[in-house]
Design a protein around this motif. Structure first.
Motif, PDB file in Angstrom:
ATOM      1  N   ARG A 137       6.230   1.807  -8.379  1.00 48.25           N
ATOM      2  CA  ARG A 137       6.735   2.189  -7.061  1.00 48.25           C
ATOM      3  C   ARG A 137       8.027   1.421  -6.727  1.00 48.25           C
ATOM      4  O   ARG A 137       8.948   1.973  -6.124  1.00 48.25           O
ATOM      5  CB  ARG A 137       5.677   1.906  -5.992  1.00 48.25           C
ATOM      6  CG  ARG A 137       4.379   2.655  -6.145  1.00 48.25           C
ATOM      7  CD  ARG A 137       4.527   4.153  -5.937  1.00 48.25           C
ATOM      8  NE  ARG A 137       4.950   4.842  -7.152  1.00 48.25           N
ATOM      9  CZ  ARG A 137       4.136   5.137  -8.152  1.00 48.25           C
ATOM     10  NH1 ARG A 137       2.854   4.798  -8.083  1.00 48.25           N
ATOM     11  NH2 ARG A 137       4.585   5.778  -9.196  1.00 48.25           N
ATOM     12  N   THR A 138       8.073   0.126  -7.125  1.00 48.10           N
ATOM     13  CA  THR A 138       9.287  -0.660  -6.878  1.00 48.10           C
ATOM     14  C   THR A 138      10.468  -0.082  -7.641  1.00 48.10           C
ATOM     15  O   THR A 138      11.583   0.023  -7.111  1.00 48.10           O
ATOM     16  CB  THR A 138       9.052  -2.124  -7.281  1.00 48.10           C
ATOM     17  OG1 THR A 138       7.945  -2.654  -6.534  1.00 48.10           O
ATOM     18  CG2 THR A 138      10.290  -2.963  -6.997  1.00 48.10           C
ATOM     19  N   ALA A 139      10.242   0.299  -8.910  1.00 49.53           N
ATOM     20  CA  ALA A 139      11.322   0.903  -9.703  1.00 49.53           C
ATOM     21  C   ALA A 139      11.774   2.222  -9.089  1.00 49.53           C
ATOM     22  O   ALA A 139      12.977   2.520  -9.040  1.00 49.53           O
ATOM     23  CB  ALA A 139      10.845   1.114 -11.139  1.00 49.53           C
ATOM     24  N   ASP A 140      10.824   3.016  -8.600  1.00 50.10           N
ATOM     25  CA  ASP A 140      11.180   4.281  -7.945  1.00 50.10           C
ATOM     26  C   ASP A 140      12.031   4.029  -6.702  1.00 50.10           C
ATOM     27  O   ASP A 140      13.018   4.726  -6.452  1.00 50.10           O
ATOM     28  CB  ASP A 140       9.913   5.055  -7.559  1.00 50.10           C
ATOM     29  CG  ASP A 140       9.159   5.565  -8.785  1.00 50.10           C
ATOM     30  OD1 ASP A 140       9.783   5.649  -9.865  1.00 50.10           O
ATOM     31  OD2 ASP A 140       7.960   5.867  -8.650  1.00 50.10           O
ATOM     32  N   LEU A 141      11.634   3.024  -5.915  1.00 49.24           N
ATOM     33  CA  LEU A 141      12.379   2.701  -4.706  1.00 49.24           C
ATOM     34  C   LEU A 141      13.792   2.234  -5.037  1.00 49.24           C
ATOM     35  O   LEU A 141      14.771   2.641  -4.388  1.00 49.24           O
ATOM     36  CB  LEU A 141      11.643   1.621  -3.912  1.00 49.24           C
ATOM     37  CG  LEU A 141      12.322   1.151  -2.612  1.00 49.24           C
ATOM     38  CD1 LEU A 141      12.503   2.317  -1.655  1.00 49.24           C
ATOM     39  CD2 LEU A 141      11.497   0.048  -1.961  1.00 49.24           C
TER      40      LEU A 141
END
Length: 226
Positions: A70-74
């Motif tokens: 999720r952090t990479a997506d953000l």
């Protein structure tokens, strides 16, 4: 008659086979059985705790993996949004420059008329005030005039309308500005229209001619040894 001694009771005889000892050992055997029963129960509880801890660790690893994704997506979305904002800003500036250039291009004939009127001394009275206000407004919008007599001819910013030869030039030179050029920033919206003079064919460059003249002068000034 036999007399019995008062106050003494006969103790029961203990059988030789040790039956009383067996009765005493029964509580010890029961305690051992309880300890043996408690030991497997404790091992089972420890094993259950180990399984639970393993399951919790697996869930923690899954949560960490999901958080990283999720952090990479953000971060990717933030980068895409920043790129989008830069593209929009760049396009906005480009559209504005095109609109300004289009407007000022339409005003160039009027500016040419103002320039010719100034050269002939006809820029007087109210016409002069209006003309200067128009030139000031065009300059505020970024319009810049260029093109001067005597500067080297540059085909990227000059348009040659007339051509001639001149003995006093060493390179292609703008000898007359027929119409000034205009630019906005680095964008040229009209090249300067000029008359160009080239060096006279067969003429020696100025530097060589000057050196020749200097040598002739030295020879003339030298005393005659004869």
């Amino acid at each position: 008659m036999s007399e019995e001694t008062p106050g003494f009771d006969e103790k029961p005889e203990v059988p030789a086979d040790g039956t009383p000892d067996d009765d005493a050992a029964e509580p010890k055997a029961a305690a051992s059985s309880k300890e043996e029963a408690a030991a497997p129960a404790g091992d089972s509880a420890a094993a259950a705790r180990g399984v639970q801890e393993t399951a919790l660790l697996a869930q923690l690893d899954q949560a960490r993996t999901a958080l990283g994704e999720r952090t990479a997506d953000l971060q990717r979305l933030q980068a895409e949004y920043q790129n989008y904002r830069r593209r929009v800003e760049r396009d906005r500036i480009a559209v504005k420059e095109i609109a300004v250039a289009s407007l000022l291009t339409e005003l160039l004939p009027t500016l040419d008329d103002i320039g010719r009127a100034r050269e002939h001394g006809e820029l007087v009275g109210g016409f002069k005030s209006v003309a200067e206000s128009l030139e000031t407004a065009a300059a505020k919008m970024g319009l810049q005039q260029f093109g001067k007599e005597g500067e080297p001819f540059d085909p990227t910013i000059h348009e040659a309308l007339m051509h001639s030869y001149a003995p006093d030039v060493t390179e292609d030179t703008c000898v007359a500005i027929l119409q000034p050029g205009y630019r906005i920033g680095e964008r040229t919206i009209r090249p300067a229209r000029v008359a160009v003079a080239e060096p006279q064919p067969g003429a020696a460059p100025k530097s060589e001619a000057a050196e020749g003249e200097s040598a002739s002068d030295k020879d003339a000034d030298a005393p005659d040894k004869g």
